[in-house]
Design a protein around this motif. Sequence first.
Motif, PDB file in Angstrom:
ATOM      1  N   ALA A  53       0.821  -1.196   0.000  1.00 44.93           N
ATOM      2  CA  ALA A  53       0.000   0.000   0.000  1.00 44.93           C
ATOM      3  C   ALA A  53       0.860   1.253   0.000  1.00 44.93           C
ATOM      4  CB  ALA A  53      -0.925  -0.010   1.210  1.00 44.93           C
ATOM      5  N   GLY A  54       2.047   1.172   0.548  1.00 46.09           N
ATOM      6  CA  GLY A  54       2.921   2.334   0.653  1.00 46.09           C
ATOM      7  C   GLY A  54       3.213   3.018  -0.673  1.00 46.09           C
ATOM      8  N   PRO A  55       3.698   2.282  -1.684  1.00 46.80           N
ATOM      9  CA  PRO A  55       3.985   2.930  -2.965  1.00 46.80           C
ATOM     10  C   PRO A  55       2.740   3.555  -3.617  1.00 46.80           C
ATOM     11  CG  PRO A  55       5.074   0.806  -2.864  1.00 46.80           C
ATOM     12  CD  PRO A  55       4.175   0.892  -1.660  1.00 46.80           C
ATOM     13  N   VAL A  56       1.602   2.911  -3.448  1.00 47.55           N
ATOM     14  CA  VAL A  56       0.370   3.445  -4.028  1.00 47.55           C
ATOM     15  C   VAL A  56       0.001   4.763  -3.361  1.00 47.55           C
ATOM     16  CG1 VAL A  56      -2.090   3.018  -4.371  1.00 47.55           C
ATOM     17  CG2 VAL A  56      -0.459   1.168  -4.704  1.00 47.55           C
ATOM     18  N   ILE A  57       0.157   4.832  -2.056  1.00 51.96           N
ATOM     19  CA  ILE A  57      -0.146   6.068  -1.326  1.00 51.96           C
ATOM     20  C   ILE A  57       0.820   7.178  -1.741  1.00 51.96           C
ATOM     21  CG2 ILE A  57      -0.194   7.119   0.969  1.00 51.96           C
ATOM     22  CD1 ILE A  57      -1.301   4.388   1.959  1.00 51.96           C
ATOM     23  N   VAL A  58       2.083   6.834  -1.964  1.00 50.06           N
ATOM     24  CA  VAL A  58       3.056   7.823  -2.446  1.00 50.06           C
ATOM     25  C   VAL A  58       2.613   8.376  -3.804  1.00 50.06           C
ATOM     26  CG1 VAL A  58       5.426   8.141  -3.260  1.00 50.06           C
ATOM     27  CG2 VAL A  58       4.996   6.937  -1.119  1.00 50.06           C
ATOM     28  N   VAL A  59       2.202   7.493  -4.701  1.00 49.74           N
ATOM     29  CA  VAL A  59       1.739   7.939  -6.022  1.00 49.74           C
ATOM     30  C   VAL A  59       0.499   8.813  -5.881  1.00 49.74           C
ATOM     31  CG1 VAL A  59       0.794   7.181  -8.243  1.00 49.74           C
ATOM     32  CG2 VAL A  59       2.772   6.016  -7.272  1.00 49.74           C
ATOM     33  N   MET A  60      -0.426   8.430  -4.997  1.00 46.09           N
ATOM     34  CA  MET A  60      -1.627   9.239  -4.795  1.00 46.09           C
ATOM     35  C   MET A  60      -1.263  10.647  -4.311  1.00 46.09           C
ATOM     36  SD  MET A  60      -4.119   6.386  -3.025  1.00 46.09           S
ATOM     37  CE  MET A  60      -5.100   7.596  -2.206  1.00 46.09           C
ATOM     38  N   LEU A  61      -0.358  10.726  -3.350  1.00 42.32           N
ATOM     39  CA  LEU A  61      -0.022  12.013  -2.747  1.00 42.32           C
ATOM     40  C   LEU A  61       0.871  12.879  -3.629  1.00 42.32           C
ATOM     41  CD1 LEU A  61       0.608  10.880   0.943  1.00 42.32           C
ATOM     42  CD2 LEU A  61      -1.404  12.053   0.021  1.00 42.32           C
ATOM     43  N   PHE A  62       1.730  12.250  -4.417  1.00 37.54           N
ATOM     44  CA  PHE A  62       2.710  13.002  -5.193  1.00 37.54           C
ATOM     45  C   PHE A  62       2.580  12.775  -6.700  1.00 37.54           C
ATOM     46  CE2 PHE A  62       4.595  12.167  -1.001  1.00 37.54           C
ATOM     47  CZ  PHE A  62       4.748  13.474  -0.563  1.00 37.54           C
ATOM     48  N   SER A  63       1.369  12.554  -7.181  1.00 40.26           N
ATOM     49  CA  SER A  63       1.173  12.281  -8.605  1.00 40.26           C
ATOM     50  C   SER A  63       1.651  13.443  -9.478  1.00 40.26           C
ATOM     51  CB  SER A  63      -0.286  11.945  -8.895  1.00 40.26           C
ATOM     52  OG  SER A  63      -1.128  13.019  -8.525  1.00 40.26           O
ATOM     53  N   GLY A  64       1.375  14.664  -9.060  1.00 39.62           N
ATOM     54  CA  GLY A  64       1.805  15.830  -9.842  1.00 39.62           C
ATOM     55  C   GLY A  64       3.313  15.924  -9.975  1.00 39.62           C
ATOM     56  N   PRO A  65       4.038  15.955  -8.848  1.00 39.45           N
ATOM     57  CA  PRO A  65       5.501  16.024  -8.957  1.00 39.45           C
ATOM     58  C   PRO A  65       6.116  14.822  -9.687  1.00 39.45           C
ATOM     59  CG  PRO A  65       4.807  16.633  -6.751  1.00 39.45           C
ATOM     60  CD  PRO A  65       3.585  16.146  -7.469  1.00 39.45           C
ATOM     61  N   LEU A  66       5.568  13.628  -9.456  1.00 37.65           N
ATOM     62  CA  LEU A  66       6.105  12.446 -10.139  1.00 37.65           C
ATOM     63  C   LEU A  66       5.942  12.567 -11.655  1.00 37.65           C
ATOM     64  CD1 LEU A  66       4.836   9.631  -7.746  1.00 37.65           C
ATOM     65  CD2 LEU A  66       7.215  10.306  -8.137  1.00 37.65           C
ATOM     66  N   LEU A  67       4.768  12.973 -12.103  1.00 33.87           N
ATOM     67  CA  LEU A  67       4.549  13.132 -13.542  1.00 33.87           C
ATOM     68  C   LEU A  67       5.373  14.278 -14.110  1.00 33.87           C
ATOM     69  CD1 LEU A  67       0.728  12.504 -14.070  1.00 33.87           C
ATOM     70  CD2 LEU A  67       2.633  11.079 -14.791  1.00 33.87           C
ATOM     71  N   ARG A  68       5.547  15.329 -13.343  1.00 31.16           N
ATOM     72  CA  ARG A  68       6.345  16.479 -13.805  1.00 31.16           C
ATOM     73  C   ARG A  68       7.794  16.057 -14.060  1.00 31.16           C
ATOM     74  NH1 ARG A  68       3.662  19.841 -11.443  1.00 31.16           N
ATOM     75  NH2 ARG A  68       4.436  19.562  -9.316  1.00 31.16           N
ATOM     76  N   VAL A  69       8.353  15.272 -13.139  1.00 30.70           N
ATOM     77  CA  VAL A  69       9.734  14.805 -13.300  1.00 30.70           C
ATOM     78  C   VAL A  69       9.834  13.805 -14.446  1.00 30.70           C
ATOM     79  CG1 VAL A  69      11.551  13.421 -12.189  1.00 30.70           C
ATOM     80  CG2 VAL A  69      10.408  15.246 -10.925  1.00 30.70           C
ATOM     81  N   TRP A  70       8.863  12.916 -14.533  1.00 32.27           N
ATOM     82  CA  TRP A  70       8.919  11.834 -15.511  1.00 32.27           C
ATOM     83  C   TRP A  70       8.583  12.308 -16.926  1.00 32.27           C
ATOM     84  CZ3 TRP A  70       4.697   7.605 -16.027  1.00 32.27           C
ATOM     85  CH2 TRP A  70       5.106   6.616 -16.905  1.00 32.27           C
ATOM     86  N   LEU A  71       7.471  13.055 -17.081  1.00 32.69           N
ATOM     87  CA  LEU A  71       6.980  13.386 -18.420  1.00 32.69           C
ATOM     88  C   LEU A  71       6.910  14.878 -18.734  1.00 32.69           C
ATOM     89  CD1 LEU A  71       4.091  10.771 -18.491  1.00 32.69           C
ATOM     90  CD2 LEU A  71       6.275  10.622 -19.689  1.00 32.69           C
ATOM     91  N   GLY A  72       7.205  15.713 -17.739  1.00 28.25           N
ATOM     92  CA  GLY A  72       7.209  17.145 -17.985  1.00 28.25           C
ATOM     93  C   GLY A  72       5.966  17.835 -17.448  1.00 28.25           C
ATOM     94  N   PRO A  73       6.033  19.157 -17.351  1.00 28.73           N
ATOM     95  CA  PRO A  73       4.951  19.915 -16.719  1.00 28.73           C
ATOM     96  C   PRO A  73       3.634  19.902 -17.503  1.00 28.73           C
ATOM     97  CG  PRO A  73       6.645  21.388 -17.557  1.00 28.73           C
ATOM     98  CD  PRO A  73       7.168  19.997 -17.713  1.00 28.73           C
ATOM     99  N   ALA A  74       3.694  19.862 -18.808  1.00 31.49           N
ATOM    100  CA  ALA A  74       2.451  19.879 -19.598  1.00 31.49           C
ATOM    101  C   ALA A  74       1.637  18.611 -19.341  1.00 31.49           C
ATOM    102  CB  ALA A  74       2.763  20.009 -21.085  1.00 31.49           C
ATOM    103  N   TYR A  75       2.303  17.477 -19.342  1.00 29.71           N
ATOM    104  CA  TYR A  75       1.593  16.219 -19.096  1.00 29.71           C
ATOM    105  C   TYR A  75       1.122  16.141 -17.652  1.00 29.71           C
ATOM    106  CZ  TYR A  75       0.205  11.395 -19.577  1.00 29.71           C
ATOM    107  OH  TYR A  75      -0.545  10.250 -19.599  1.00 29.71           O
TER     108      TYR A  75
END
Length: 124
Positions: free
Chosen positions: A1-23
Amino acid sequence: AGPVIVVMLFSGPLLRVWLGPAYAAQGATALAILAAGMLIIGLAHVPSIFLLGQGRADLPAIFALIELPIYVALAWWCVRAYGVTGAALAWTLRVTLDAVLLFAAARKVGRFPLRSLLGLSGAR
């Protein structure tokens, strides 16, 4: 459950780092909703496997047939209204309904309190 909660809480920053701010601007909410759905469907595996082990494979199959028209209608409406976020919402609502049905069926088939199925302390 831990990694899923991290993704839920930090989805914006994770996507920004991975795919850029537009995505990230377009997909962060959808990712957070999908992560919540993954947590729910992960928990729903417990009653699903229990039902299969009890020889009640018919119940998850029946639930899937019940959910299908509901999901199709909900997905159609949500996608038209909210785009990719609506698609994520429709799927998460479907897996939530599935989890509720599976837990209820496992409780009835197993004749035990819901607390014990969830592994909560004090269960008998």
